[in-house]
Design a protein around this motif. Sequence first.
Motif, short mmCIF file in Angstrom:
data_model
loop_
_atom_site.label_atom_id
_atom_site.label_comp_id
_atom_site.label_asym_id
_atom_site.label_seq_id
_atom_site.Cartn_x
_atom_site.Cartn_y
_atom_site.Cartn_z
N ARG A 182 21.26 -14.80 35.30
CA ARG A 182 22.41 -14.82 34.78
C ARG A 182 23.31 -13.61 35.13
O ARG A 182 24.26 -13.51 34.78
CB ARG A 182 22.29 -14.78 33.22
CG ARG A 182 21.60 -15.58 32.51
CD ARG A 182 21.53 -15.74 31.12
NE ARG A 182 22.87 -15.72 30.50
CZ ARG A 182 23.07 -15.17 29.37
NH1 ARG A 182 22.24 -14.71 28.70
NH2 ARG A 182 24.27 -15.03 28.91
N GLY A 227 22.79 -22.00 27.33
CA GLY A 227 22.47 -21.34 26.07
C GLY A 227 23.81 -21.89 25.16
O GLY A 227 24.95 -21.95 25.95
N ARG A 247 15.02 -15.67 34.26
CA ARG A 247 16.17 -16.69 33.68
C ARG A 247 17.28 -15.24 33.38
O ARG A 247 18.48 -15.34 33.41
CB ARG A 247 15.93 -17.03 32.30
CG ARG A 247 15.09 -18.40 32.31
CD ARG A 247 14.82 -19.01 31.04
NE ARG A 247 16.00 -19.76 30.48
CZ ARG A 247 16.31 -20.96 30.83
NH1 ARG A 247 15.52 -21.67 31.86
NH2 ARG A 247 17.33 -21.54 30.56
N ALA A 248 16.72 -14.10 33.09
CA ALA A 248 17.52 -12.92 32.86
C ALA A 248 18.26 -12.51 34.23
O ALA A 248 19.36 -12.47 34.25
CB ALA A 248 16.94 -11.86 32.30
N ALA A 260 17.85 -12.60 28.55
CA ALA A 260 17.23 -13.94 28.42
C ALA A 260 15.93 -13.95 27.72
O ALA A 260 15.21 -12.68 28.02
CB ALA A 260 17.52 -14.67 29.75
#
Length: 439
Positions: free
Chosen positions: A214, A365, A210-211, A185
Amino acid sequence: MLQEVVAKARATGADAAEAVFAERQSLSVTVRLGELEEVEREESRDLGLRVFVGRRQATVSGSDVSAEGRAKLIERVVAMAKLAPEDPYAGLAPSDRLAKGPFPDLDLFDATEPDAESLEARALTAENAARAIPGVSNSDSSSASWSTGAWRLVTSAGFYGEHRASSFGLGAGAIAGEGANMERAGEGRQTRWQADLPDAEQIGAEAGRRAVSRLSPRKLSSTTAPVIFENRIAASTLGPLIGAMAGPSVARGVSFLKTKLGERIFSPDVTITDEPHRLRGLGSAPFDDEGVSNHATRLIDAGVLTTWLLNTASAKQLGLETTGHASRGLAGPPGVGTNNLTLQPGTRDLAGLMADAGKGLLVTGLFGPSLNPNTGDWSVGCYGFWFEGGEIAYPVSEITVAGNLLEVYGRVTPGSDLEFRGSANSPSLLIDALAIAGK
């Protein structure tokens, strides 16, 4: 120089001419794992020339702006125009529609010029902040950039205009997890003024968070459910709308909106504006790319489609007047485009939209969009989060949402979380039901 180019083009056999000159300087630095990975500097000066011989036109561009280079460019483009097929709609913008100076100061230029060392330090700070987030396992690189550009336009109809702008960018990418359970991300921002950039720590930390969020995504079973497009990517859903409003598309009959002018296509809660004179706007310009006066416009007013996006040629073809939306590069005739497109905010924040929907898909996304421009049938790959009871439940990936945009747009509810991140901006958007294709 441009006045001379236009005059010589006419002396060579052109009935009318339009010259554009673009200058650009840029510097960007990329780092990864605490080490300098790339430094790139660019300086360019380019000339574009469009000429008309009767109703025939041709356009050329080149980076050799010496007297000899300009002479060759003029000779070539006039010869090309004489051999081009006739276009009944070709021509310069009407004189009575041209912008008149003095042009407004849109505050687009920051004279600050960072060096490579300061950009490297900024990128490293962002990367370190991303790597400091628990769960981040690697860096996907971070970068910082600066650029300035100037644009000048001269026509044989008597128009002369110029504007210049600066740009400062900062972005970070992060990788979370290991092996098969690995997710990427990023976060990035671009502004006209350096002082308007968020802190590097803030950008890096957001990329890391954000990474990590996920990790361990699930696949959804195909269903129909409410879908919310997060504000960061919601403006992407307006791309098909702008394409369908484009005068050239309407004139060719390849627009799913071609019979909808003056009709309500969104809910009354939706108003979409275009503001070319927004101060420090990433899409701002004091005139359009044909020199036509531009101004703020409500493209969608309380759900109603109010206008097409027209340049001179498409306006002639449709028997209308240009709306000041001509957009062009150095080569090729003008197309059309918006400047600062904004879907105006509603009253509910993202949490409120999720609460209203109860359960559904939050899209963070998008990739691989598909559109039938004649019918409005649309689909796009996406990832994000499934939410239940108005709260995030788990991440999801490898899904597609689809619908007919004439139906989808009518069910859009805008959120209140509008952020100006680019030249097209939107709050989060709730659509009460969309087809979701999963496993």
